[in-house]
Design a protein around this motif. Structure first.
Motif, PDB file in Angstrom:
ATOM      1  N   ILE A   1     -25.760 -45.604  -6.944  1.00  0.00           N
ATOM      2  CA  ILE A   1     -25.202 -45.167  -5.661  1.00  0.00           C
ATOM      3  C   ILE A   1     -26.183 -45.406  -4.524  1.00  0.00           C
ATOM      4  CG2 ILE A   1     -23.651 -43.472  -6.681  1.00  0.00           C
ATOM      5  CD1 ILE A   1     -25.734 -41.326  -5.723  1.00  0.00           C
ATOM      6  N   GLY A   2     -27.367 -45.921  -4.860  1.00  0.00           N
ATOM      7  CA  GLY A   2     -28.373 -46.231  -3.857  1.00  0.00           C
ATOM      8  C   GLY A   2     -29.448 -47.103  -4.477  1.00  0.00           C
ATOM      9  N   LEU A   3     -30.082 -47.893  -3.627  1.00  0.00           N
ATOM     10  CA  LEU A   3     -31.168 -48.749  -4.092  1.00  0.00           C
ATOM     11  C   LEU A   3     -32.065 -49.073  -2.904  1.00  0.00           C
ATOM     12  CD1 LEU A   3     -32.196 -50.212  -6.688  1.00  0.00           C
ATOM     13  CD2 LEU A   3     -30.981 -52.235  -5.861  1.00  0.00           C
ATOM     14  N   ALA A   4     -33.361 -48.931  -3.109  1.00  0.00           N
ATOM     15  CA  ALA A   4     -34.348 -49.227  -2.074  1.00  0.00           C
ATOM     16  C   ALA A   4     -35.088 -50.507  -2.428  1.00  0.00           C
ATOM     17  CB  ALA A   4     -35.326 -48.069  -1.932  1.00  0.00           C
ATOM     18  N   ALA A   5     -35.512 -51.227  -1.411  1.00  0.00           N
ATOM     19  CA  ALA A   5     -36.185 -52.514  -1.617  1.00  0.00           C
ATOM     20  C   ALA A   5     -37.404 -52.420  -2.548  1.00  0.00           C
ATOM     21  CB  ALA A   5     -36.565 -53.128  -0.264  1.00  0.00           C
ATOM     22  N   PRO A   6     -38.242 -51.379  -2.483  1.00  0.00           N
ATOM     23  CA  PRO A   6     -39.365 -51.318  -3.424  1.00  0.00           C
ATOM     24  C   PRO A   6     -38.922 -51.324  -4.891  1.00  0.00           C
ATOM     25  CG  PRO A   6     -39.766 -49.832  -1.612  1.00  0.00           C
ATOM     26  CD  PRO A   6     -38.342 -50.320  -1.472  1.00  0.00           C
ATOM     27  N   GLN A   7     -37.709 -50.871  -5.166  1.00  0.00           N
ATOM     28  CA  GLN A   7     -37.207 -50.857  -6.536  1.00  0.00           C
ATOM     29  C   GLN A   7     -36.934 -52.264  -7.080  1.00  0.00           C
ATOM     30  OE1 GLN A   7     -34.187 -47.596  -5.571  1.00  0.00           O
ATOM     31  NE2 GLN A   7     -34.542 -47.380  -7.781  1.00  0.00           N
ATOM     32  N   VAL A   8     -36.937 -53.247  -6.180  1.00  0.00           N
ATOM     33  CA  VAL A   8     -36.779 -54.643  -6.610  1.00  0.00           C
ATOM     34  C   VAL A   8     -38.016 -55.447  -6.199  1.00  0.00           C
ATOM     35  CG1 VAL A   8     -34.264 -54.534  -6.659  1.00  0.00           C
ATOM     36  CG2 VAL A   8     -35.420 -55.307  -4.570  1.00  0.00           C
ATOM     37  N   ASN A   9     -39.125 -54.736  -6.040  1.00  0.00           N
ATOM     38  CA  ASN A   9     -40.432 -55.343  -5.741  1.00  0.00           C
ATOM     39  C   ASN A   9     -40.515 -55.987  -4.357  1.00  0.00           C
ATOM     40  OD1 ASN A   9     -43.057 -55.534  -6.675  1.00  0.00           O
ATOM     41  ND2 ASN A   9     -42.764 -57.571  -7.532  1.00  0.00           N
ATOM     42  N   ILE A  10     -39.772 -55.426  -3.395  1.00  0.00           N
ATOM     43  CA  ILE A  10     -39.843 -55.875  -2.000  1.00  0.00           C
ATOM     44  C   ILE A  10     -40.335 -54.676  -1.190  1.00  0.00           C
ATOM     45  CG2 ILE A  10     -38.566 -56.699   0.012  1.00  0.00           C
ATOM     46  CD1 ILE A  10     -36.561 -57.983  -1.971  1.00  0.00           C
ATOM     47  N   LEU A  11     -41.559 -54.742  -0.703  1.00  0.00           N
ATOM     48  CA  LEU A  11     -42.144 -53.596   0.003  1.00  0.00           C
ATOM     49  C   LEU A  11     -41.782 -53.594   1.489  1.00  0.00           C
ATOM     50  CD1 LEU A  11     -45.594 -53.113  -1.739  1.00  0.00           C
ATOM     51  CD2 LEU A  11     -43.660 -51.523  -1.663  1.00  0.00           C
ATOM     52  N   ARG A  12     -40.504 -53.445   1.759  1.00  0.00           N
ATOM     53  CA  ARG A  12     -39.973 -53.325   3.118  1.00  0.00           C
ATOM     54  C   ARG A  12     -39.105 -52.076   3.185  1.00  0.00           C
ATOM     55  NH1 ARG A  12     -43.475 -56.011   4.279  1.00  0.00           N
ATOM     56  NH2 ARG A  12     -43.534 -58.182   4.807  1.00  0.00           N
ATOM     57  N   ARG A  13     -39.031 -51.474   4.383  1.00  0.00           N
ATOM     58  CA  ARG A  13     -38.259 -50.241   4.559  1.00  0.00           C
ATOM     59  C   ARG A  13     -36.771 -50.570   4.705  1.00  0.00           C
ATOM     60  NH1 ARG A  13     -41.000 -45.727   4.752  1.00  0.00           N
ATOM     61  NH2 ARG A  13     -39.335 -44.593   5.798  1.00  0.00           N
ATOM     62  N   LEU A  14     -36.180 -50.958   3.568  1.00  0.00           N
ATOM     63  CA  LEU A  14     -34.764 -51.314   3.482  1.00  0.00           C
ATOM     64  C   LEU A  14     -34.151 -50.596   2.288  1.00  0.00           C
ATOM     65  CD1 LEU A  14     -35.116 -55.192   3.849  1.00  0.00           C
ATOM     66  CD2 LEU A  14     -34.248 -53.615   5.595  1.00  0.00           C
ATOM     67  N   ALA A  15     -32.932 -50.098   2.461  1.00  0.00           N
ATOM     68  CA  ALA A  15     -32.226 -49.463   1.349  1.00  0.00           C
ATOM     69  C   ALA A  15     -30.731 -49.505   1.630  1.00  0.00           C
ATOM     70  CB  ALA A  15     -32.690 -48.019   1.157  1.00  0.00           C
ATOM     71  N   VAL A  16     -29.960 -49.336   0.579  1.00  0.00           N
ATOM     72  CA  VAL A  16     -28.506 -49.234   0.695  1.00  0.00           C
ATOM     73  C   VAL A  16     -28.045 -47.998  -0.062  1.00  0.00           C
ATOM     74  CG1 VAL A  16     -28.094 -51.703   1.031  1.00  0.00           C
ATOM     75  CG2 VAL A  16     -28.141 -50.771  -1.292  1.00  0.00           C
ATOM     76  N   VAL A  17     -26.952 -47.400   0.427  1.00  0.00           N
ATOM     77  CA  VAL A  17     -26.348 -46.233  -0.209  1.00  0.00           C
ATOM     78  C   VAL A  17     -24.838 -46.405  -0.163  1.00  0.00           C
ATOM     79  CG1 VAL A  17     -25.937 -43.738   0.026  1.00  0.00           C
ATOM     80  CG2 VAL A  17     -28.240 -44.648   0.358  1.00  0.00           C
ATOM     81  N   ASP A  18     -24.192 -46.124  -1.286  1.00  0.00           N
ATOM     82  CA  ASP A  18     -22.730 -46.066  -1.331  1.00  0.00           C
ATOM     83  C   ASP A  18     -22.353 -45.059  -2.404  1.00  0.00           C
ATOM     84  OD1 ASP A  18     -19.997 -46.311  -1.382  1.00  0.00           O
ATOM     85  OD2 ASP A  18     -19.987 -48.495  -1.473  1.00  0.00           O
ATOM     86  N   VAL A  19     -22.012 -43.857  -1.976  1.00  0.00           N
ATOM     87  CA  VAL A  19     -21.692 -42.782  -2.918  1.00  0.00           C
ATOM     88  C   VAL A  19     -20.204 -42.785  -3.279  1.00  0.00           C
ATOM     89  CG1 VAL A  19     -23.646 -41.334  -2.222  1.00  0.00           C
ATOM     90  CG2 VAL A  19     -21.428 -41.038  -1.098  1.00  0.00           C
ATOM     91  N   GLU A  20     -19.512 -43.838  -2.918  1.00  0.00           N
ATOM     92  CA  GLU A  20     -18.089 -44.017  -3.241  1.00  0.00           C
ATOM     93  C   GLU A  20     -17.250 -42.839  -2.759  1.00  0.00           C
ATOM     94  OE1 GLU A  20     -17.924 -45.060  -7.385  1.00  0.00           O
ATOM     95  OE2 GLU A  20     -18.996 -46.937  -7.024  1.00  0.00           O
ATOM     96  N   ASP A  21     -17.485 -42.451  -1.500  1.00  0.00           N
ATOM     97  CA  ASP A  21     -16.726 -41.368  -0.891  1.00  0.00           C
ATOM     98  C   ASP A  21     -15.665 -41.899   0.069  1.00  0.00           C
ATOM     99  OD1 ASP A  21     -18.330 -42.290   1.163  1.00  0.00           O
ATOM    100  OD2 ASP A  21     -19.212 -40.347   1.659  1.00  0.00           O
TER     101      ASP A  21
END
Length: 164
Positions: A45-65
């Motif tokens: 439901i969310g993923l931040a760029a550091p979680q894919v080894n990209i050290l930038r202040r980027l993220a996405v969220v979609d809680v399917e609401d």
């Protein structure tokens, strides 16, 4: 679009603060779209760029609401209130969950996809997910905030006990 490999704990990139995005470029938008594709592929439901080894202040969220995906570029929480304990989990720490204290209401300043500074207000589960992703951008894992940690099997067992 591309599916990224999700970095797993204890990779040190997960505890390294991300760098601000200087400007919203086509490459930044491509990263956001790829993050979203990776998040969906991983059933997150969310993923931040550091979680894919990209050290930038980027993220996405979609809680399917029904409100769709939210792209976060250089997000900063400028107000938070009404703390509550709730569930937390992470694609970078599969099978482990926890109860964490997070704000039920947040106001976030960030850039939108056109590079304009905007402020958004969010509540409840969507606010919880955004805070989790912002923590990733700051190099903070939910495990350091958890009041209680439990494995997936424990969660299933407790859910079955409540049903029965």
């Amino acid at each position: 679009m591309a599916i990224y490999d999700i970095v797993k704990f204890p990779n040190p990139v997960l505890t390294t603060p991300a760098n601000p995005v200087k400007s919203v470029t086509p490459n930044v938008l491509k990263v956001l779209d790829n993050l979203a594709e990776t998040m969906k592929y991983a059933n997150g439901i969310g993923l931040a760029a550091p979680q894919v080894n990209i050290l930038r202040r980027l993220a996405v969220v979609d809680v399917e609401d029904g409100r769709g995906r939210l792209d976060l570029i250089n997000p900063v929480i400028v107000e938070g209130r009404d703390e509550a304990i709730g569930p937390d989990g992470c694609l970078s720490i599969p099978g482990l969950f926890g109860d964490t204290m997070r704000y039920r209401y947040i106001r976030v300043r960030m850039l939108d996809r056109s590079g304009q500074e905007v402020e958004i207000e969010e509540t409840d589960f969507r606010a919880r997910a955004i805070q989790h992703e912002i923590d990733h951008l700051d190099g903070i894992l939910f495990t350091s905030k958890a009041i209680r940690l439990y494995r997936e099997e424990e969660m299933r067992r407790e859910a079955n006990q409540k049903k029965g």
